[in-house]
Enzyme design. Structure first.
Site, mmCIF file in Angstrom:
data_model
loop_
_atom_site.group_PDB
_atom_site.id
_atom_site.type_symbol
_atom_site.label_atom_id
_atom_site.label_comp_id
_atom_site.label_asym_id
_atom_site.label_seq_id
_atom_site.Cartn_x
_atom_site.Cartn_y
_atom_site.Cartn_z
ATOM 1 N N PHE A 28 -3.856 4.071 1.637
ATOM 2 C CA PHE A 28 -3.997 4.331 3.068
ATOM 3 C C PHE A 28 -5.048 5.393 3.366
ATOM 4 C CE2 PHE A 28 -2.549 6.237 7.118
ATOM 5 C CZ PHE A 28 -2.543 5.102 7.913
ATOM 6 N N TYR A 69 0.828 -1.211 0.000
ATOM 7 C CA TYR A 69 0.000 0.000 0.000
ATOM 8 C C TYR A 69 0.861 1.259 0.000
ATOM 9 C CZ TYR A 69 0.741 0.745 5.062
ATOM 10 O OH TYR A 69 1.290 0.978 6.300
ATOM 11 N N CYS A 70 0.253 2.338 -0.501
ATOM 12 C CA CYS A 70 0.844 3.680 -0.439
ATOM 13 C C CYS A 70 -0.278 4.610 0.021
ATOM 14 C CB CYS A 70 1.441 4.085 -1.787
ATOM 15 S SG CYS A 70 0.233 4.261 -3.105
ATOM 16 N N ARG A 71 -0.196 5.884 -0.335
ATOM 17 C CA ARG A 71 -1.234 6.824 0.104
ATOM 18 C C ARG A 71 -2.535 6.616 -0.661
ATOM 19 N NH1 ARG A 71 -3.468 11.578 -1.068
ATOM 20 N NH2 ARG A 71 -2.315 11.714 -3.019
#
Length: 103
Positions: free
Chosen positions: A93, A64-66
């Protein structure tokens, strides 16, 4: 492979061979992170690739990232170095409503 927030969390909960990978920057991590995640900053460029190549290829990676963009690219890179099971958290996220640490 892209998974919805629900699919990602559900599949992760049942996976005994899982590793959660956070590809955000250290500054972003200060805003909180998914428990038990490992961080490799996507923006490290060649160093990111070097770290990815060291990972255990037999594990299942939940990435995951933003927002889901960098993690999608990270999954493609992981696939290219022989990691078959890399799952991207769609929406990242910022849409995560599961457990969070470090807030």
């Amino acid at each position: 492979m892209n998974l919805s927030q629900e699919e990602w969390e559900e599949q992760l909960a049942k996976d005994d061979n899982a590793l959660i990978l956070d590809v955000r920057t250290p500054q972003e991590i200060e805003e909180g992170y998914i428990p038990n995640s490992t961080n490799i900053d996507f923006y490290l460029g060649q160093d990111f690739l070097n770290e990815i190549e060291k990972l255990d290829k037999s594990k299942n990676y939940y990435v995951y990232c933003r927002s889901g963009n960098r993690s999608g690219q990270a999954c493609a890179i992981m696939n290219s170095v022989g990691i078959e099971n890399a799952y991207n958290l769609e929406g990242g996220f910022m849409n995560w409503d599961g457990a969070i640490e470090g807030e």
